[in-house]
Design an enzyme around this catalytic site. Structure first.
Site, PDB file in Angstrom:
ATOM      1  N   GLU A  66       0.803  -1.508   0.384  1.00  0.00           N
ATOM      2  CA  GLU A  66      -0.248  -0.173   0.125  1.00  0.00           C
ATOM      3  C   GLU A  66       1.500   1.040   0.473  1.00  0.00           C
ATOM      4  O   GLU A  66       2.206   1.253   0.560  1.00  0.00           O
ATOM      5  CB  GLU A  66      -1.331  -0.147   1.396  1.00  0.00           C
ATOM      6  CG  GLU A  66      -1.900   0.738   1.387  1.00  0.00           C
ATOM      7  CD  GLU A  66      -2.457   1.189   2.565  1.00  0.00           C
ATOM      8  OE1 GLU A  66      -3.381   2.112   2.721  1.00  0.00           O
ATOM      9  OE2 GLU A  66      -2.245   0.460   3.597  1.00  0.00           O
ATOM     10  N   ASP A 243      53.790   8.042  17.517  1.00  0.00           N
ATOM     11  CA  ASP A 243      55.904   7.246  16.910  1.00  0.00           C
ATOM     12  C   ASP A 243      56.628   8.130  17.773  1.00  0.00           C
ATOM     13  O   ASP A 243      56.320   9.193  18.196  1.00  0.00           O
ATOM     14  CB  ASP A 243      55.743   7.316  15.056  1.00  0.00           C
ATOM     15  CG  ASP A 243      54.695   6.366  14.413  1.00  0.00           C
ATOM     16  OD1 ASP A 243      54.115   5.502  15.083  1.00  0.00           O
ATOM     17  OD2 ASP A 243      54.756   6.916  13.267  1.00  0.00           O
ATOM     18  N   HIS A 488     163.627 -34.821  13.598  1.00  0.00           N
ATOM     19  CA  HIS A 488     164.845 -35.740  15.074  1.00  0.00           C
ATOM     20  C   HIS A 488     164.969 -35.083  16.393  1.00  0.00           C
ATOM     21  O   HIS A 488     165.838 -35.286  16.638  1.00  0.00           O
ATOM     22  CB  HIS A 488     165.768 -36.065  13.953  1.00  0.00           C
ATOM     23  CG  HIS A 488     166.989 -35.142  14.053  1.00  0.00           C
ATOM     24  ND1 HIS A 488     167.349 -34.048  12.931  1.00  0.00           N
ATOM     25  CD2 HIS A 488     168.016 -34.611  13.991  1.00  0.00           C
ATOM     26  CE1 HIS A 488     168.616 -33.712  12.576  1.00  0.00           C
ATOM     27  NE2 HIS A 488     168.898 -33.821  13.576  1.00  0.00           N
ATOM     28  N   ASP A 550     161.712 -34.069   7.983  1.00  0.00           N
ATOM     29  CA  ASP A 550     162.192 -33.785   9.224  1.00  0.00           C
ATOM     30  C   ASP A 550     162.135 -32.316   9.556  1.00  0.00           C
ATOM     31  O   ASP A 550     162.721 -32.448   9.744  1.00  0.00           O
ATOM     32  CB  ASP A 550     163.801 -34.480   8.675  1.00  0.00           C
ATOM     33  CG  ASP A 550     164.900 -33.987  10.401  1.00  0.00           C
ATOM     34  OD1 ASP A 550     164.381 -34.408  11.485  1.00  0.00           O
ATOM     35  OD2 ASP A 550     165.761 -33.178  10.322  1.00  0.00           O
ATOM     36  N   SER A 644     171.285 -28.722  13.873  1.00  0.00           N
ATOM     37  CA  SER A 644     170.238 -29.234  13.651  1.00  0.00           C
ATOM     38  C   SER A 644     168.774 -28.632  14.142  1.00  0.00           C
ATOM     39  O   SER A 644     168.938 -28.336  15.193  1.00  0.00           O
ATOM     40  CB  SER A 644     169.522 -30.572  13.814  1.00  0.00           C
ATOM     41  OG  SER A 644     170.380 -31.826  13.029  1.00  0.00           O
TER      42      SER A 644
HETATM   43  C1  4AZ Z   1     173.910 -33.081  12.506  1.00  0.00           C
HETATM   44  O1  4AZ Z   1     174.092 -33.769  13.252  1.00  0.00           O
HETATM   45  C2  4AZ Z   1     174.213 -32.520  11.614  1.00  0.00           C
HETATM   46  N1  4AZ Z   1     176.380 -31.489   7.107  1.00  0.00           N
HETATM   47  C3  4AZ Z   1     173.847 -32.119  11.032  1.00  0.00           C
HETATM   48  C4  4AZ Z   1     173.662 -31.746   9.925  1.00  0.00           C
HETATM   49  C5  4AZ Z   1     174.847 -31.785   9.057  1.00  0.00           C
HETATM   50  C6  4AZ Z   1     175.295 -33.687   9.190  1.00  0.00           C
HETATM   51  C7  4AZ Z   1     175.310 -33.244  10.950  1.00  0.00           C
HETATM   52  C8  4AZ Z   1     175.392 -31.233   7.864  1.00  0.00           C
HETATM   53  O2  4AZ Z   1     172.883 -32.253  13.246  1.00  0.00           O
END
Ligand code: 4AZ
Length: 697
Positions: A66, A243, A488, A550, A644
């Site tokens: 209506e 914030d 020697h 020697d 020697s």
């Molecule tokens: C030693 O009887 C000697 N003539 C060294 C040297 C020489 C000889 C004899 C050389 O001592």
């Protein structure tokens, strides 16, 4: 009153208050008696509820109520939970009333209610309505009407609902909508750095609590400098409700900061700073950026020590700064009586230096090593030995000479060492001068067959005597503590069938003297030096049966004191040739009979080796390559028993020094015609001599 309701296959419930609850996904709603006219004085409500995420869509297939002004008599009212969406009456729209027509009504939520009302009269037999509803899905993602309800990053719609997700690196907040970041683990320990809000300069994440910590050792203080651009969500009236940025530094607190005004520079005075940045679930602001620097506790100024320097040079030193103290060349750092190259100090957290500044002391080379048979001379009295001072070595001339012969002085260098321009840090040696007698021959003092030597003319000659001072052999001084003699001379009598010599065959070291500086045979000389031997070395190939090799060495227990009467002979650099003149000296017997009163010497030629060999072969003796012969064919001048081991010398024409060519060894008889004296050839034994004595010249 009971209404007649048509609800085929649908669930419907009539409440006491004429309310019908509908929960199905679709359905039909009709006025009572439809399609006949509806009853008067009716009131009915249909409450339609669909699941969350759906809405209710309602439309009318038929509508005939209506009509009345403002639908005050009969009407159909459509409502959501809190709002009237439409009120319909009549059949068609007028100025003041609405009929639904084609209109489709959609609920804002998942609920819709439809109310039908009729007044006391239904005069024209209006037929009412026939409405349909259905649940429709809502695309929440498309709905941008309420920003606060939207997804922060990504929105995903599905039938009946939606969900949100976040970009990489973000987490969905428990509100299921905003995207936050995990940002509480930011620790800065460097002495400078830059910190920004997450995603800066893009908008910072929502719903996040970010903690940034700057931690440095005690002794440092942290300074923050915020950029001028600062943008944190604010509120015009309330202080930072959404914030905010807060800073804690030790006991001090700064902030909260928000809005667009930068906090600027903050000198926190602390070595530990915490920056907390909170964001809520809304807003779109760019945030902030700061750079921080650190300053250390300052230490007092440094002044370099006298003659020293400090590196690096700084106008200000602060905590942790290090300074190295070193000295100028020629000076060294002295700290607690210890010398060092440099010394490092450090500025401590309490603003004090870790150590006092050391001093620079001039380098001292100390007294130089003493030179054996030499001395050092300083240019000034007081023997200054510090940096750049000098001295020179010299030898006890003329008996010692310097090798190498350096002329420049030694200078004390910056490293505390004596340095010579020629030989650096090496030392020279004072070497005995050899073969240069202080006296020359007088031709006058000749005696028959032998010549009485000039005193000191043969300063290298050594006399071997028994304990009772009887001379038994001669020898020659080389260096200042070795005598070359004949092998020697130094062993006891051996039978010919005992070829191998053992050390027990040697004469005892205590049983003889070596006397240097001698002139007279049996009488004492003022110049004599009586010495003992400490070692005898026979040539390893010495053969006592034929006197091969020697030759022997005797080491003196003390070095000889070199003077005009005691001086070594030089070792040979070559050997004399046949006919070369050599001088042989000794206190040996004259013609095997009488000892001379003084040292005698003879001047004889070297004899051709082959000739000598032949001569001796004829008498059954062997002259080997290590031997040499000298003498006169007519005889007369020869060494003899007691001579020697004594020297056969000759003059080196270039070097003008005398050298040892041989040592008296053997012969058949003494001074006999057609016979020669045999000598051990020193040149042939040179390597062995040098190796055993260390004397090299
Ligand atoms: C030693 O009887 C000697 N003539 C060294 C040297 C020489 C000889 C004899 C050389 O001592």
């Amino acid at each position: 009153m009971r209404s007649r309701l048509l609800f085929s296959a649908f669930l419907w419930i009539i409440s006491e208050a004429h309310v019908i609850l509908l929960t199905e996904m679709f359905g039909e709603i009709r006025t009572p008696n439809f399609p006949d006219s509806y009853p008067s004085e009716s009131e009915l409500t249909w409450n339609i509820t669909v699941p969350d995420g759906f809405r209710v869509r309602l439309y009318f297939m038929h509508f005939d109520l209506e009509p009345s002004y403002l639908c005050e008599y009969d009407y159909a009212k459509v409502e959501s939970e809190d709002q009237v969406l439409a009120t319909f009456c009549g059949k068609e729209n007028t100025d003041t009333e609405q009929a639904p027509g084609q209109q489709v009504i959609t609920s804002p939520g998942n609920f819709l209610s439809l109310t039908f009302r009729s007044d006391f009269s239904n005069e024209e037999r209006y037929t009412g309505f026939d409405a349909h509803y259905s649940a429709v899905d809502v695309d929440e993602c498309a709905d941008k009407s309420d920003e606060d309800l939207m997804c922060d990053h990504y929105c995903h719609n599905y039938i009946g609902g939606f969900y949100c997700s976040c970009r990489f690196g973000y987490l969905l907040h428990t509100d299921n909508r905003t995207c936050k970041v995990e940002c509480s683990d930011n620790l800065f320990t460097q002495r400078s750095g830059v910190i920004t809000s997450a995603d800066y300069p893009n908008s910072y994440p929502k719903s996040s609590d970010c903690l940034y910590r700057i931690e440095l050792e005690e002794g440092f203080v942290i300074n923050l400098q915020f950029d001028d651009v600062f943008d944190v969500e604010e509120h015009p009236d309330v202080s930072c409700p959404y914030d905010y940025l807060k800073i804690k530094a030790g006991k001090r607190e700064y902030g909260p900061y928000c809005g667009e005004k930068s906090p600027g520079r903050i000198e926190t005075g602390s070595n530990s700073v915490q920056i907390l940045f909170h964001s809520d679930n809304s807003g779109d602001n760019t945030g902030w950026r700061l750079s921080y620097t650190v300053t250390g506790t300052p230490c007092p100024d440094l002044r370099p020590p006298v003659n020293g320097k400090i590196e690096p040079i700084q106008s200000k030193y602060t905590f942790k700064d290090q300074a190295v103290i070193s000295c100028n060349p020629g000076y060294h750092v002295v700290k607690d009586n210890v010398e060092m190259e440099s010394f490092q100090i450090e500025c401590r957290k309490d603003g004090t230096w870790s150590n006092r500044i050391p001093t620079c002391q001039i380098v001292d080379c100390k007294m130089p090593k003493e030179l054996e048979n030499g001395f050092s001379t300083f240019p000034t009295a007081g023997n200054i030995t510090t940096y750049q001072s000098s001295f020179a070595y010299s030898c006890q001339e003329p008996f010692y000479e310097m090798v190498p012969n350096i002329t420049k002085p030694y200078i004390c260098n910056a490293r505390g060492m004596w340095i010579n321009e020629d030989i650096g840090t090496e030392l020279p040696v004072c070497q005995p001068v050899c073969g240069k007698p202080s006296f020359s021959r007088s031709k006058l003092a000749k005696i028959a067959r032998g010549t009485i030597a000039t005193r000191g003319i043969s300063p290298w000659i050594a006399m071997f005597t028994s304990e009772s001072r009887n001379p038994f052999c001669g020898g020659s001084l080389i260096g200042n503590k070795w005598i070359i003699t004949a092998a020697h001379c130094l062993h006891n009598e051996l039978s010919p069938d005992e070829p191998v010599l053992s050390s027990s065959d040697l004469i005892k070291l205590s049983s003889f003297y070596v006397i240097l500086g001698k002139h007279r045979t049996l009488k004492k000389d003022d110049s004599e030096q009586v010495l003992k031997a400490k070692r005898i070395i026979l040539h390893p190939d010495y053969n006592h049966t034929n006197f091969q090799h020697d030759i022997a060495l005797v080491e003196l227990s003390h070095a000889a004191f070199l003077n005009n009467y005691v001086m070594p002979i030089c070792l040979p650099e070559n050997q004399p040739q046949a006919e070369d003149h050599v001088i042989v000296s000794g206190w040996g017997k004259q013609f095997l009979t009488k000892l001379p009163d003084y040292l005698l010497e003879i001047d004889i030629p070297v004899v051709d080796h082959t000739l000598c060999k032949t001569v001796y072969k004829n008498v059954g003796k062997v002259v080997t390559e290590d031997m040499m012969c000298a003498g006169l064919k007519e005889g007369g001048k020869d060494a003899c028993s007691g001579d020697s081991g004594g020297p056969m010398v000759t003059l080196h024409y270039q070097k003008k020094h005398w050298y040892l060519a041989g040592t008296v060894s053997w012969g058949v008889g003494c001074g006999e015609k057609d016979s020669y004296g045999v000598y051990s050839n020193v040149y042939k034994h040179l390597d062995w001599i040098k190796k055993n004595t260390g004397v090299l010249y």
